[in-house]
Design a protein around this motif. Structure first.
Motif, mmCIF file in Angstrom:
data_model
loop_
_atom_site.group_PDB
_atom_site.id
_atom_site.type_symbol
_atom_site.label_atom_id
_atom_site.label_comp_id
_atom_site.label_asym_id
_atom_site.label_seq_id
_atom_site.Cartn_x
_atom_site.Cartn_y
_atom_site.Cartn_z
ATOM 1 N N ARG A 96 0.826 -1.212 0.000
ATOM 2 C CA ARG A 96 0.000 0.000 0.000
ATOM 3 C C ARG A 96 0.858 1.260 0.000
ATOM 4 N NH1 ARG A 96 -5.554 0.292 3.276
ATOM 5 N NH2 ARG A 96 -6.022 -1.062 1.507
ATOM 6 N N GLY A 97 2.109 1.142 0.452
ATOM 7 C CA GLY A 97 3.003 2.302 0.395
ATOM 8 C C GLY A 97 3.731 2.627 1.680
ATOM 9 N N ALA A 98 3.407 1.958 2.793
ATOM 10 C CA ALA A 98 4.127 2.189 4.047
ATOM 11 C C ALA A 98 5.604 1.850 3.852
ATOM 12 C CB ALA A 98 3.537 1.325 5.164
ATOM 13 N N ARG A 99 6.481 2.652 4.468
ATOM 14 C CA ARG A 99 7.913 2.369 4.370
ATOM 15 C C ARG A 99 8.590 2.383 5.746
ATOM 16 N NH1 ARG A 99 6.217 0.635 0.559
ATOM 17 N NH2 ARG A 99 6.686 1.035 -1.631
ATOM 18 N N SER A 137 13.677 -1.022 -5.810
ATOM 19 C CA SER A 137 14.223 0.268 -5.368
ATOM 20 C C SER A 137 13.534 0.836 -4.135
ATOM 21 C CB SER A 137 14.126 1.287 -6.513
ATOM 22 O OG SER A 137 14.812 0.824 -7.652
ATOM 23 N N GLU A 138 12.719 0.023 -3.450
ATOM 24 C CA GLU A 138 12.008 0.512 -2.271
ATOM 25 C C GLU A 138 12.838 0.225 -1.020
ATOM 26 O OE1 GLU A 138 9.016 2.185 -3.092
ATOM 27 O OE2 GLU A 138 10.004 1.704 -4.998
ATOM 28 N N ILE A 139 13.085 1.252 -0.207
ATOM 29 C CA ILE A 139 13.837 1.096 1.037
ATOM 30 C C ILE A 139 12.877 1.176 2.214
ATOM 31 C CG2 ILE A 139 15.498 2.278 2.545
ATOM 32 C CD1 ILE A 139 17.264 2.693 0.155
ATOM 33 N N ILE A 140 13.116 0.328 3.204
ATOM 34 C CA ILE A 140 12.237 0.202 4.376
ATOM 35 C C ILE A 140 13.018 0.545 5.644
ATOM 36 C CG2 ILE A 140 10.907 -1.435 5.777
ATOM 37 C CD1 ILE A 140 10.609 -3.125 3.199
ATOM 38 N N ILE A 141 12.372 1.256 6.541
ATOM 39 C CA ILE A 141 12.888 1.410 7.901
ATOM 40 C C ILE A 141 12.114 0.425 8.773
ATOM 41 C CG2 ILE A 141 13.214 2.937 9.875
ATOM 42 C CD1 ILE A 141 13.292 5.289 7.927
ATOM 43 N N ARG A 187 18.624 -2.555 1.220
ATOM 44 C CA ARG A 187 17.237 -2.071 1.180
ATOM 45 C C ARG A 187 16.596 -1.798 2.542
ATOM 46 N NH1 ARG A 187 14.737 -4.686 -3.123
ATOM 47 N NH2 ARG A 187 12.909 -3.416 -2.639
ATOM 48 N N VAL A 188 17.244 -2.208 3.642
ATOM 49 C CA VAL A 188 16.587 -2.133 4.955
ATOM 50 C C VAL A 188 17.465 -1.414 5.967
ATOM 51 C CG1 VAL A 188 15.580 -3.427 6.875
ATOM 52 C CG2 VAL A 188 15.344 -4.291 4.540
#
Length: 318
Positions: A96-99, A137-141, A187-188
């Protein structure tokens, strides 16, 4: 008994007054801000859509979820409504878009919220890895902490490193000035907050507690929380000067002395005012401090607001 009834009447009046204050502010100020009309075509890959080579880590307004892994906590229809802050799995939140996700664990590695329990943290890690395998290319915290009143899971830092090693961005102050493209294929950013165990050290695969800060207040009054968020945010340095992440939570919390104890009706008092908060950050001159904005029961409009303001920063419009 009469005193208690009188107290509850006053409490209901206070809640009604505070909700009206936010409604009135929304009517007078509007909810527009730079990028407010931007909507990502693909929320699952919204960082890719903003160009990883142009998107600096410290310029992102990160959409986050509060008490992220509570979608199946407790017993359905009995204890769950008192602790459930999200209805979606971690994987679906990320799609959904949460990062930024907020995970609380106890000694046996099960996710918890207070005394209520849900699945093993393995479920969270598997959801994260599934999402990462489907994107580029999505990075997550990923924030993981030992819940208040519980003991740290034994050797949990080693567990996280073993599970996420290939994806982990190591603790390094220089990360804040880099673009996503600079960090890939890592990525994390995993922030591990133990209660008693040693904190991760500089250069390690995990980040220590001081790299993710907030000023959480325990209230069910929406305007009180809104104003507190604005006050504390305005006291921060601009994102370009900070070497830590700062979070604002667009949430309010049920109180034991109030008859409404279920999370959803309480947090709904502030849930719809995320765009107003960004609008007010702009009008009060502290928009350059906004970084992580978290919510309960994340929805597409919340994600779009954060991504839209990020887009405006990338384009030099904010």
């Amino acid at each position: 008994m009469g005193a208690q009834v009188s107290k509850q009447v006053e409490r209901r009046k206070a809640i009604s007054t505070e909700k009206k204050a936010l409604v009135d502010l929304k009517q007078s100020s509007g909810i527009d801000f730079p990028g407010s009309d931007y909507h990502p075509t693909d929320r699952k890959n919204w960082m890719l859509g903003l160009d990883p080579g142009k998107l600096h880590i410290n310029k992102i307004v990160w959409p986050g979820t509060h008490d992220s892994a509570t979608n199946k906590i407790g017993i359905p229809c009995i204890s769950r409504p008192f602790a459930q802050c999200q209805s979606l799995s971690i994987y679906k939140q990320l799609v959904r878009g949460a990062r930024v996700v907020d995970i609380r664990v106890q000694e046996d590695r099960r996710v918890c919220h207070g005394i209520l329990l849900t699945y093993s943290v393995d479920v969270v890690i598997n959801d994260v890895k599934k999402f990462l395998s489907e994107t580029q290319s999505e990075i997550i915290i990923l924030e993981i902490r030992t819940e208040f009143g519980h003991e740290d899971p034994p050797e949990f830092d080693k567990y996280l490193e073993d599970q996420l090693g290939e994806y982990l961005i190591h603790q390094d102050d220089s990360v804040f000035g880099k673009t996503i493209a600079d960090l890939l294929p890592k990525r994390v950013i995993c922030v591990w907050k133990p209660r008693k165990s040693p904190q991760p050290k500089p250069g390690s695969p995990l980040w220590s507690a001081g790299y993710l800060k907030d000023n959480w207040i325990d209230t069910d009054l929406p305007s009180t929380k809104f104003e507190s968020n604005m006050k504390h945010l305005s006291q921060q340095q601009p994102v370009t000067s900070r070497k830590f992440f700062y979070r604002v939570e667009n949430t309010v919390t049920p109180q034991a002395d109030n008859p409404v104890l279920c999370v959803k009706p309480v947090t709904n008092r502030i849930h719809g005012f995320a765009r107003l908060f960004i609008n007010q950050c702009c009008s009060k001159g502290c928009a350059d401090r906004l970084q992580i904005l978290s919510t309960d029961f994340i929805d597409e409009d919340f994600v779009d607001a954060c991504v839209g303001f990020t887009y405006a920063r990338v384009e030099g419009k904010a």
